[in-house]
Design a protein around this motif. Sequence first.
Motif, short mmCIF file in Angstrom:
data_model
loop_
_atom_site.label_atom_id
_atom_site.label_comp_id
_atom_site.label_asym_id
_atom_site.label_seq_id
_atom_site.Cartn_x
_atom_site.Cartn_y
_atom_site.Cartn_z
N TYR A 291 -23.91 36.54 -27.46
CA TYR A 291 -23.10 37.42 -27.83
C TYR A 291 -23.01 36.94 -29.67
CZ TYR A 291 -21.39 41.49 -30.09
OH TYR A 291 -21.46 42.66 -31.47
N LEU A 292 -21.29 36.33 -28.93
CA LEU A 292 -19.89 35.95 -30.01
C LEU A 292 -20.50 34.55 -30.26
CD1 LEU A 292 -17.27 37.00 -30.62
CD2 LEU A 292 -16.34 34.69 -28.60
N SER A 293 -21.06 33.58 -29.92
CA SER A 293 -22.02 32.57 -31.03
C SER A 293 -22.76 32.76 -31.47
CB SER A 293 -22.39 31.30 -29.62
OG SER A 293 -22.64 30.03 -30.14
N LEU A 294 -23.68 33.84 -31.23
CA LEU A 294 -24.88 34.34 -32.16
C LEU A 294 -23.76 35.02 -33.37
CD1 LEU A 294 -27.66 34.55 -30.40
CD2 LEU A 294 -27.42 33.11 -31.87
N ARG A 295 -22.61 35.56 -33.13
CA ARG A 295 -22.59 36.95 -33.79
C ARG A 295 -21.33 35.88 -35.69
NH1 ARG A 295 -17.92 40.32 -34.78
NH2 ARG A 295 -18.81 42.25 -35.26
N THR A 296 -20.46 34.66 -33.95
CA THR A 296 -19.70 34.59 -35.36
C THR A 296 -20.13 32.92 -35.54
OG1 THR A 296 -18.53 34.56 -33.61
CG2 THR A 296 -18.25 35.66 -34.50
N GLY A 297 -21.12 32.55 -34.62
CA GLY A 297 -21.08 30.49 -35.32
C GLY A 297 -19.94 30.25 -34.40
N PRO A 299 -19.03 27.83 -31.68
CA PRO A 299 -19.45 26.51 -30.74
C PRO A 299 -19.87 27.71 -29.48
CG PRO A 299 -18.07 25.81 -31.85
CD PRO A 299 -17.59 26.85 -32.44
N PHE A 300 -20.82 27.62 -28.70
CA PHE A 300 -20.44 28.15 -27.97
C PHE A 300 -19.69 28.05 -26.61
CE2 PHE A 300 -22.37 28.35 -22.85
CZ PHE A 300 -23.01 29.35 -23.31
N LEU A 301 -19.44 26.34 -25.77
CA LEU A 301 -18.46 26.60 -25.05
C LEU A 301 -16.70 26.48 -25.73
CD1 LEU A 301 -18.88 22.69 -24.38
CD2 LEU A 301 -20.11 24.53 -22.81
N THR A 302 -16.82 27.12 -26.69
CA THR A 302 -15.04 27.62 -26.99
C THR A 302 -15.49 29.21 -26.62
OG1 THR A 302 -15.31 26.10 -29.31
CG2 THR A 302 -13.71 27.97 -28.96
N ALA A 303 -16.33 29.23 -27.39
CA ALA A 303 -16.98 31.29 -26.86
C ALA A 303 -17.03 30.72 -25.57
CB ALA A 303 -18.22 31.26 -27.39
N LEU A 304 -17.35 30.26 -25.19
CA LEU A 304 -17.23 30.33 -23.28
C LEU A 304 -15.86 30.49 -22.66
CD1 LEU A 304 -18.89 30.51 -21.03
CD2 LEU A 304 -19.54 28.36 -20.77
N THR A 305 -15.35 29.33 -23.14
CA THR A 305 -13.96 29.30 -22.70
C THR A 305 -12.89 30.06 -22.83
OG1 THR A 305 -13.78 27.28 -23.22
CG2 THR A 305 -11.19 28.11 -23.26
N HIS A 306 -13.25 31.33 -24.37
CA HIS A 306 -12.25 32.01 -24.90
C HIS A 306 -12.86 33.71 -23.25
CE1 HIS A 306 -9.78 31.65 -27.46
NE2 HIS A 306 -10.28 30.00 -27.64
N THR A 307 -14.19 33.87 -23.99
CA THR A 307 -14.68 34.82 -22.53
C THR A 307 -15.09 35.19 -21.35
OG1 THR A 307 -17.43 33.60 -22.91
CG2 THR A 307 -16.57 34.97 -24.42
N ALA A 308 -14.80 33.54 -21.27
CA ALA A 308 -14.36 33.01 -19.21
C ALA A 308 -13.06 33.64 -18.98
CB ALA A 308 -14.52 31.85 -18.81
N PHE A 309 -11.98 32.98 -19.83
CA PHE A 309 -11.15 33.26 -19.67
C PHE A 309 -10.29 34.94 -19.73
CE2 PHE A 309 -6.35 34.49 -20.74
CZ PHE A 309 -5.61 33.32 -20.49
N ASN A 310 -10.77 36.30 -20.96
CA ASN A 310 -10.67 36.67 -20.97
C ASN A 310 -11.52 38.15 -20.53
OD1 ASN A 310 -8.45 37.77 -23.40
ND2 ASN A 310 -10.23 35.54 -24.47
N PHE A 311 -12.46 37.56 -19.86
CA PHE A 311 -13.23 39.01 -18.42
C PHE A 311 -12.73 38.06 -17.25
CE2 PHE A 311 -16.15 40.04 -21.94
CZ PHE A 311 -17.28 40.92 -21.52
N MET A 312 -12.44 37.13 -17.14
CA MET A 312 -11.57 37.12 -15.54
C MET A 312 -10.17 37.74 -15.27
SD MET A 312 -11.90 35.66 -12.79
CE MET A 312 -13.24 34.56 -13.00
N SER A 313 -9.22 38.04 -16.36
CA SER A 313 -8.86 38.46 -16.30
C SER A 313 -8.65 39.84 -17.10
CB SER A 313 -7.44 37.99 -18.08
OG SER A 313 -6.27 38.57 -18.07
N VAL A 314 -9.73 40.32 -17.04
CA VAL A 314 -9.90 42.00 -17.07
C VAL A 314 -10.33 42.10 -15.59
CG1 VAL A 314 -11.21 43.83 -18.17
CG2 VAL A 314 -9.88 42.13 -19.04
N ILE A 315 -11.24 41.45 -15.21
CA ILE A 315 -12.07 41.92 -13.92
C ILE A 315 -11.54 41.67 -12.66
CG2 ILE A 315 -14.07 40.91 -12.03
CD1 ILE A 315 -15.81 40.33 -14.90
#
Length: 485
Positions: A291-297, A299-315
């Motif tokens: 979603y973030l990659s499509l919405r903001t352009g 790069p997917f790997l950069t987006a995945l790095t941040h989503t993995a970190f932040n969602f793991m942090s919250v969960i």
Amino acid sequence: MNRIAVRAAIHVAAVFAIYLSVAMLIPAAVDLFYGNDDWRSFAFTAMFMGALALAVALATQGHKPPANTRFGFLLVNFLWLTLAIAGAVPFMTSSLQLSVTDAFFESVSGITTTGSTVINGLDNAPPGVLIWRSLLNFMGGLGVIALGLFLLPFLNIGGVSYFKIESSDIEERPFERFQTFAVSLIGIYTALVTACAIAYAAAGMEAFDAINHAMSTLATGGMATSDTSFIRYAGQPAILWVGTIFMFVGSLPFSIMILFAVRGRLDALRDPQIRVFAGYCIVFAVSVAVYLSLRTGMPFLTALTHTAFNFMSVISTTGFASDDYTLWGPFAVACIFVATFMGGCSGSTTGGIKAYRFLILFELLANGLRRLIYPNSVTPVRYGDRIVDADMQRAVVLFIASFFVLWAIGTILMAATGLDLVTSMTGVLTALTNVGPGLGPIIGPVGNFSSLPDAAKWISSAAMLLGRLEILAVLVVFTPTFWGR
């Protein structure tokens, strides 16, 4: 509940306060090493608290604790309240000179591994204070594991324990003596913290920050050394992935780690809650990355790095943040909000509702729907290949019902202090789940709790303790039945 039981509980709590006062010498030594005058306040506080706790321990000794569940509930509450109060004193005597309200909030946040803070200017805070916050996380994390693995299951209020029904060693205790369990637990926990610190340093983090963040990461506590949390490492993906991996490890059942590490039990890794936990972590991280990659352009790997970190942090209820995820768009914010409820596995350092409860809850739901079609059918509720008894089912339903009732009451009380709905609602939610940051401009990932009214901080402190002690262990103490004969 008689006076002997109360006296015995006070004695045990005082002994633990002595241990905590000894731990205060660590930040004193750190401040002395860095030439900060706060070492005197930590040293004085350690001596004062140690002497006071010793006096209480001597005055209350000589009474054997009763072996019943009432004493267990009383002891749990006394221990955590004592540690919260004792842990708050250094914040008041340090150069920060926090008020009683702020110091208690910070201490409760530390020992419950929540990670919320009322301190501004962490980047320039005394090193001893930073170490003390991380130490509270470290010690709180150990206490959380012991609470979830050993005590709560035997009090019949929840928790999947390898001393109880769900054990893969159902016919035998996995350890002959609790001492063996405790030594193994402390050894593995400390080894993982050390490995995490080394990995952070190897990824480019300064040694002092690596040590602090390692203690907070494994404890899933989220006490950072900067006001911006991990946002200052946003351009260093190696550091973010180290954090993601070790937050995941801290969310796993430590009983399973012990069985695996000490006995080589590969089958212990088949625990159903691990698959559920890993599953929703991956689904959240990948879907929001797309979603973030499509919405903001991005790069997917950069987006995945941040989503993995932040969602793991919250969960995992850690509370670190590498970005202001409230700006990621409504879908991402909605996912973050839902993820706040989730939590990790039972017997880990995490808070939240936890994966095993979702497993049992959905089994109950499936059975209920099945009985609408076949009302006379008898289908047991299962956790993997084991049957969940009525006590565990009751504990899960009671916990979830109590959780949402307290969330509603807490939201109303927070709003009564003048806070907006988003801050009130997510502030209580993040306290009950021990996550740390909420949503909105005040207590979001780039904010903190310093500007909240004192009443709101006390409400949050109470909610953090309730959430950490699995709610029911606290509520039962306030019932007339508990104090009756």
